[in-house]
Design a protein around this motif. Sequence first.
Motif, mmCIF file in Angstrom:
data_model
loop_
_atom_site.group_PDB
_atom_site.id
_atom_site.type_symbol
_atom_site.label_atom_id
_atom_site.label_comp_id
_atom_site.label_asym_id
_atom_site.label_seq_id
_atom_site.Cartn_x
_atom_site.Cartn_y
_atom_site.Cartn_z
ATOM 1 N N LEU A 97 0.834 -1.209 0.000
ATOM 2 C CA LEU A 97 0.000 0.000 0.000
ATOM 3 C C LEU A 97 0.868 1.258 0.000
ATOM 4 O O LEU A 97 0.607 2.219 -0.736
ATOM 5 N N ALA A 98 1.911 1.254 0.828
ATOM 6 C CA ALA A 98 2.799 2.412 0.906
ATOM 7 C C ALA A 98 3.531 2.636 -0.418
ATOM 8 O O ALA A 98 3.656 3.770 -0.891
ATOM 9 N N ALA A 99 3.991 1.551 -1.030
ATOM 10 C CA ALA A 99 4.726 1.662 -2.290
ATOM 11 C C ALA A 99 3.840 2.192 -3.411
ATOM 12 O O ALA A 99 4.319 2.873 -4.326
ATOM 13 N N ALA A 100 2.536 1.890 -3.325
ATOM 14 C CA ALA A 100 1.603 2.390 -4.341
ATOM 15 C C ALA A 100 1.179 3.823 -4.067
ATOM 16 O O ALA A 100 0.460 4.426 -4.878
ATOM 17 N N GLY A 101 1.615 4.369 -2.913
ATOM 18 C CA GLY A 101 1.240 5.726 -2.544
ATOM 19 C C GLY A 101 -0.205 5.843 -2.111
ATOM 20 O O GLY A 101 -0.780 6.936 -2.143
ATOM 21 N N LEU A 102 -0.794 4.713 -1.668
ATOM 22 C CA LEU A 102 -2.217 4.701 -1.332
ATOM 23 C C LEU A 102 -2.478 4.375 0.127
ATOM 24 O O LEU A 102 -3.625 4.146 0.513
ATOM 25 N N ASP A 103 -1.428 4.354 0.949
ATOM 26 C CA ASP A 103 -1.638 4.013 2.349
ATOM 27 C C ASP A 103 -2.418 5.094 3.083
ATOM 28 O O ASP A 103 -2.938 4.873 4.172
ATOM 29 N N GLY A 104 -2.566 6.266 2.474
ATOM 30 C CA GLY A 104 -3.405 7.309 3.057
ATOM 31 C C GLY A 104 -4.794 7.348 2.455
ATOM 32 O O GLY A 104 -5.754 7.762 3.103
ATOM 33 N N ARG A 105 -4.940 6.896 1.194
ATOM 34 C CA ARG A 105 -6.237 6.945 0.507
ATOM 35 C C ARG A 105 -7.061 5.695 0.750
ATOM 36 O O ARG A 105 -8.297 5.748 0.713
ATOM 37 N N ILE A 106 -6.416 4.561 0.956
ATOM 38 C CA ILE A 106 -7.119 3.323 1.288
ATOM 39 C C ILE A 106 -6.839 3.020 2.750
ATOM 40 O O ILE A 106 -5.699 2.703 3.126
ATOM 41 N N ALA A 107 -7.861 3.143 3.589
ATOM 42 C CA ALA A 107 -7.686 2.842 5.013
ATOM 43 C C ALA A 107 -7.399 1.353 5.192
ATOM 44 O O ALA A 107 -7.905 0.515 4.436
ATOM 45 N N LEU A 108 -6.588 1.026 6.189
ATOM 46 C CA LEU A 108 -6.242 -0.362 6.457
ATOM 47 C C LEU A 108 -6.569 -0.693 7.912
ATOM 48 O O LEU A 108 -6.052 -0.055 8.834
ATOM 49 N N THR A 109 -7.429 -1.678 8.083
ATOM 50 C CA THR A 109 -7.729 -2.224 9.404
ATOM 51 C C THR A 109 -7.164 -3.631 9.456
ATOM 52 O O THR A 109 -7.375 -4.419 8.524
ATOM 53 N N VAL A 110 -6.449 -3.972 10.520
ATOM 54 C CA VAL A 110 -5.776 -5.268 10.608
ATOM 55 C C VAL A 110 -6.226 -6.019 11.858
ATOM 56 O O VAL A 110 -6.220 -5.472 12.960
ATOM 57 N N PHE A 111 -6.603 -7.269 11.661
ATOM 58 C CA PHE A 111 -6.833 -8.208 12.750
ATOM 59 C C PHE A 111 -5.793 -9.308 12.633
ATOM 60 O O PHE A 111 -5.567 -9.845 11.545
ATOM 61 N N GLU A 112 -5.143 -9.642 13.732
ATOM 62 C CA GLU A 112 -4.181 -10.746 13.745
ATOM 63 C C GLU A 112 -4.654 -11.761 14.780
ATOM 64 O O GLU A 112 -4.562 -11.531 15.984
ATOM 65 N N ASN A 113 -5.175 -12.869 14.303
ATOM 66 C CA ASN A 113 -5.840 -13.850 15.160
ATOM 67 C C ASN A 113 -4.854 -14.832 15.776
ATOM 68 O O ASN A 113 -4.061 -15.449 15.078
#
Length: 335
Positions: free
Chosen positions: A63-79
Amino acid sequence: MTPANPQAAQPTVSVALCTHNGARYLAEQVRSICAQADCLPMEIVLSDDASRDEGVAVVRQTLAAAGLDGRIALTVFENRPALGVVRNFEQAVRACRGELIALCDQDDVWHPGRLARMAAEFAARPDLLLLHSDARLVDGQLQPLGQSLFEGLEARRDEIEAIQRGEALAVLMHRNLVTGATTVFRRALLEVALPFPREWVHDEWLAALAAATGRVDVIDAALIDYRQHGANQIGARRMTLAEKVRKALAPRGDKYARRVVRMQLLQQRLQALGNAVPDAARALVAGKLVHLRFRAGLPAPRLLRAWPVLRHATQGHYARYDRGWQAIVQDLFEG
């Protein structure tokens, strides 16, 4: 399929991405999501099921490399521990906020324009609850295997056309043709579909509830590359004749009893929904349940099955609620 109205407002889209030791392929999948320029999703909800690799980091880095880590929100669950496939997807879709939810496997690749094409259908058709498509089957290196997902499933033209006419539930009472990796659905569907029963695969359950309470449709074109490799948890390919023969002669076990339980759970959910479910949908599920109970109750000796199977067939039950002659052969010859 009814043509989409290009003037309709585009709905927001969430991506429910579920992973388990998928770092090897995740960058390609996330890049293909980021390439949906005409319909960029508002968020990715990543639900990782006790992976031992760096998959979560790969998603963040891509996401960061595509320059979209600010435009596409990321929610992470690690089970920890793992939830399993169905519960993992349930966790992901519960957290999605978009009007539409795109189910996403870790190892596939979306074709450019995929989300825009599907979102346009939802924008133009308020009754549409779930939309799925065909896929191109590829190997681990994304090399085409020479057939599509629907070809691998041996989907018939009349089945595709029936779904497009609004008769998806009747098709699903024969067999499932909805694959989660190709599916987008309205978040509103979760109001009737949650919680997912453990006895059902999440995509089959969502399709059944959508078809029983609203409209399901299909795009008869490949909109993703669907990888087939040794690590697939759920895959698709056409069975060889030898494999079909082995399946027809295999021990029956308790599979029909388990199918009865599944259909009972669907019937109970539809009953709980009251007037939201048309009488025709209730009747289809009730008929399927009668058919499954018949199959589950067949005697063990093959000779004793012949007359009841043939009588059941002449009454049209195998044609109406199963795969016709293939199911008849199974019931006559399974061990």
